[in-house]
Design a protein around this motif. Sequence first.
Motif, PDB file in Angstrom:
ATOM      1  N   ASP A 162      -0.347 -25.755  -3.364  1.00  8.66           N
ATOM      2  CA  ASP A 162      -0.776 -26.430  -2.151  1.00  8.66           C
ATOM      3  C   ASP A 162      -0.334 -25.663  -0.906  1.00  8.66           C
ATOM      4  OD1 ASP A 162      -1.952 -28.385  -3.586  1.00  8.66           O
ATOM      5  OD2 ASP A 162      -0.488 -29.953  -3.156  1.00  8.66           O
ATOM      6  N   LEU A 163       0.864 -25.083  -0.974  1.00  6.66           N
ATOM      7  CA  LEU A 163       1.380 -24.359   0.190  1.00  6.66           C
ATOM      8  C   LEU A 163       0.464 -23.181   0.526  1.00  6.66           C
ATOM      9  CD1 LEU A 163       3.811 -24.376   2.100  1.00  6.66           C
ATOM     10  CD2 LEU A 163       4.853 -22.675   0.631  1.00  6.66           C
TER      11      LEU A 163
ATOM     12  N   ASP B 144      -2.652 -22.885  -0.339  1.00  5.33           N
ATOM     13  CA  ASP B 144      -3.945 -23.412   0.097  1.00  5.33           C
ATOM     14  C   ASP B 144      -3.883 -23.894   1.544  1.00  5.33           C
ATOM     15  OD1 ASP B 144      -5.193 -22.816  -2.226  1.00  5.33           O
ATOM     16  OD2 ASP B 144      -4.903 -24.787  -3.134  1.00  5.33           O
ATOM     17  N   ALA B 145      -2.747 -24.498   1.917  1.00 11.40           N
ATOM     18  CA  ALA B 145      -2.585 -24.925   3.309  1.00 11.40           C
ATOM     19  C   ALA B 145      -2.685 -23.705   4.223  1.00 11.40           C
ATOM     20  CB  ALA B 145      -1.240 -25.628   3.489  1.00 11.40           C
ATOM     21  N   GLY B 146      -2.080 -22.597   3.795  1.00 13.23           N
ATOM     22  CA  GLY B 146      -2.170 -21.360   4.566  1.00 13.23           C
ATOM     23  C   GLY B 146      -3.604 -20.888   4.686  1.00 13.23           C
ATOM     24  N   ARG B 147      -4.343 -20.980   3.596  1.00 14.44           N
ATOM     25  CA  ARG B 147      -5.751 -20.537   3.623  1.00 14.44           C
ATOM     26  C   ARG B 147      -6.554 -21.386   4.584  1.00 14.44           C
ATOM     27  NH1 ARG B 147      -4.980 -19.841  -2.349  1.00 14.44           N
ATOM     28  NH2 ARG B 147      -4.312 -17.684  -2.335  1.00 14.44           N
ATOM     29  N   ILE B 148      -6.292 -22.690   4.593  1.00 16.44           N
ATOM     30  CA  ILE B 148      -7.045 -23.564   5.496  1.00 16.44           C
ATOM     31  C   ILE B 148      -6.681 -23.264   6.937  1.00 16.44           C
ATOM     32  CG2 ILE B 148      -7.220 -25.976   6.234  1.00 16.44           C
ATOM     33  CD1 ILE B 148      -7.469 -26.718   3.336  1.00 16.44           C
ATOM     34  N   ASP B 149      -5.427 -22.880   7.164  1.00 21.66           N
ATOM     35  CA  ASP B 149      -5.021 -22.520   8.525  1.00 21.66           C
ATOM     36  C   ASP B 149      -5.497 -21.122   8.898  1.00 21.66           C
ATOM     37  OD1 ASP B 149      -3.920 -24.764   9.557  1.00 21.66           O
ATOM     38  OD2 ASP B 149      -1.873 -24.329   8.941  1.00 21.66           O
TER      39      ASP B 149
END
Lengths: 333, 279
Positions: free
Chosen positions: B171-172, B174-179
């Motif tokens: 998730d971490l 993926d959160a970076g990818r979304i940001d």
Amino acid sequence: MGSLSLRNIHKSFGSVEVLKDINLEVDEGEFVIFVGPSGCGKSTLLRIIAGLEDASSGDVLIADQRVNTLPPSNRGIAMVFQTYALYPHLSVRKNMSLGLKQAKQPTKYITERVNLAADMLELTPYLDRRPAELSGGQRQRVAIGRAIVRNPKLFLFDEPLSNLDAALRVNTRLEIARLHRELETTIIYVTHDQVEAMTLADKIVVMQNGRIEQVGSPMELYNDPDNIFVAGFIGSPAMNFFSARLLEMPENIKTAGLRPEAISIKKSGKISGEISHLEHLGADTNVYIDVEGELITVRLFGQRDYEIGSTVYLGFSDDDVFIFDEAGRRVRN
Amino acid sequence: MNKVRHNPLNIFAAHAALLTYTVIALFPVIVILVNSFKTRRSIFRDPLALPNTDTFTLIGYETVLKQGDYFLYFQNSMIVTVASLFFILLFGSMAAFALSEYRFKGNTLMALYLAIGIMIPIRLGTISILQIMVASGLVNTLTALILVYIAQGLPLAVFILSEFMRQVSADLKDAGRIDGLSEYRIFFVLVLPLVRPAMATVAVFNMIPIWNDLWFPLILAPGEATKTLTLGSQIFIGQFVTDWNAVLSGLSMAILPVMILYVIFSRQLIRGITSGAVK
Ligand SMILES: Nc1ncnc2c1ncn2[C@@H]1O[C@H](COP(=O)(O)OP(=O)(O)OP(=O)(O)O)[C@@H](O)[C@H]1O
Ligand SMILES: [Mg+2]
């Protein structure tokens, strides 16, 4: 602006097909909830919408634009994860502003957005702390704040409340409902908590085994389920199913269903059974009745007492009986 | 668990075991250090005694510093060790990230291929390596040593680091990818800091064998300008006479830099910044 369409989405991991022909239309501003048993593909579908996973075939349209090949950061979405997924080495403020910084927004705009979100979520006193120095609830609010700051067309939530304790869950649920009212953004939300689904959603999407079983408002699904799966999944305690022969139904009807709250306990009637267990919940009482080997749940309002083992009769109106054919499809008359 | 920890008998037993081990491990080092300050005679007469006014001498250190180019050797060892470690960690962690993060055809095969080096000692290939170095004109350069040590260290580094990277929350990333973080930023900014303890482990594992290695310096870079400390110290060990003062002093001084490097890495070993990142 914030509408979403999914067209013929398929997804396979190797030879395993986890999503099968998903079609869905979501209007702007709608609060849509995906529910379904564990492993039915909810998270995978959400990740395909986000662009974290590629669909094997099919199209994703956000605000009428085909986004299949766009990276997540360019899709105008924000996502809140079950595990919060905050950046451990950054302060709350930096956690919330990283996305806008990456998008090269002016500093003044970033500060404004962060302050606005912090204000909305009462996070202002914690802006300079690290995630490790926050409680679970505060961390979840930071994760939500990080999503708000991006000002997305579409919010994606993957079981955001499942790591919180019961009291905090209710609070955060109310907060999310309030946010939806204030921001008027489209929200796609995954959960397997019934109460969350029923209370928050404008529209519930019930999934099973990679398929959409039914789409509708919470009350539509409750009052008018399309099949046996949806009937059993929505409502708590779950609907009672028993073989139709108990009610003397036509040949093609295999199963009949009755909601626990649609049954009362009578001194006389057509169907009798033996009380096998009682659950006292204060506001209501669940009575489990053994009818010819099938356990029927009856939900009675208020506090009642019965003797275990005593024989009682079920009272219900024929209008409340749902009937299903051999394949589990609802038969409407 | 707490109960076990607070039982005084357990605490005593644990400390006794640890102390015994410490004494056994440190004893030879202490003997070397102590004797490096003694005259040759008292080294042999009473090896366990501390130096006193009669037996104290710095003759060993003087010999070492005068003979040969001690500081050059020292510098060579330092360059080789630090450069090798740097590239082992860099390439090792990048390969580990790719193996643990991306699904691609032949992923498992690639991981196996990279891990084979753990089981096959690189020294088996010494002759081929020497031929390659001769052909490419790298004999008697530090580059030759660095290249060989990188190859020697990578298999274990990839193996350990990919195991740790699998545990970094998906998730971490993926959160970076979304940001909107690039894969490189996700790797350097989000993942690397979280596997720092594993990186330190890999560094410590690789550091000592590289620093102490005699084989490859002797074969690939025996020239005066590229001698490492271990190779350089060999001049004091003769076939007939061994200058023990010089050997012990040389060894004592060689311990120091490894100890400093170790202290740096072990700090990282202890520090964990993961707490609170994910539930
Ligand atoms: N990366 C992957 N590789 C292979 N199979 C996967 C992968 N991710 C998910 N799956 C499979 O896809 C199916 C759907 O998984 P998904 O995570 O979407 O379920 P879910 O509905 O979110 O379940 P839960 O409620 O437990 O979170 C599961 O059977 C899972 O094993
Ligand atoms: Mg899931």
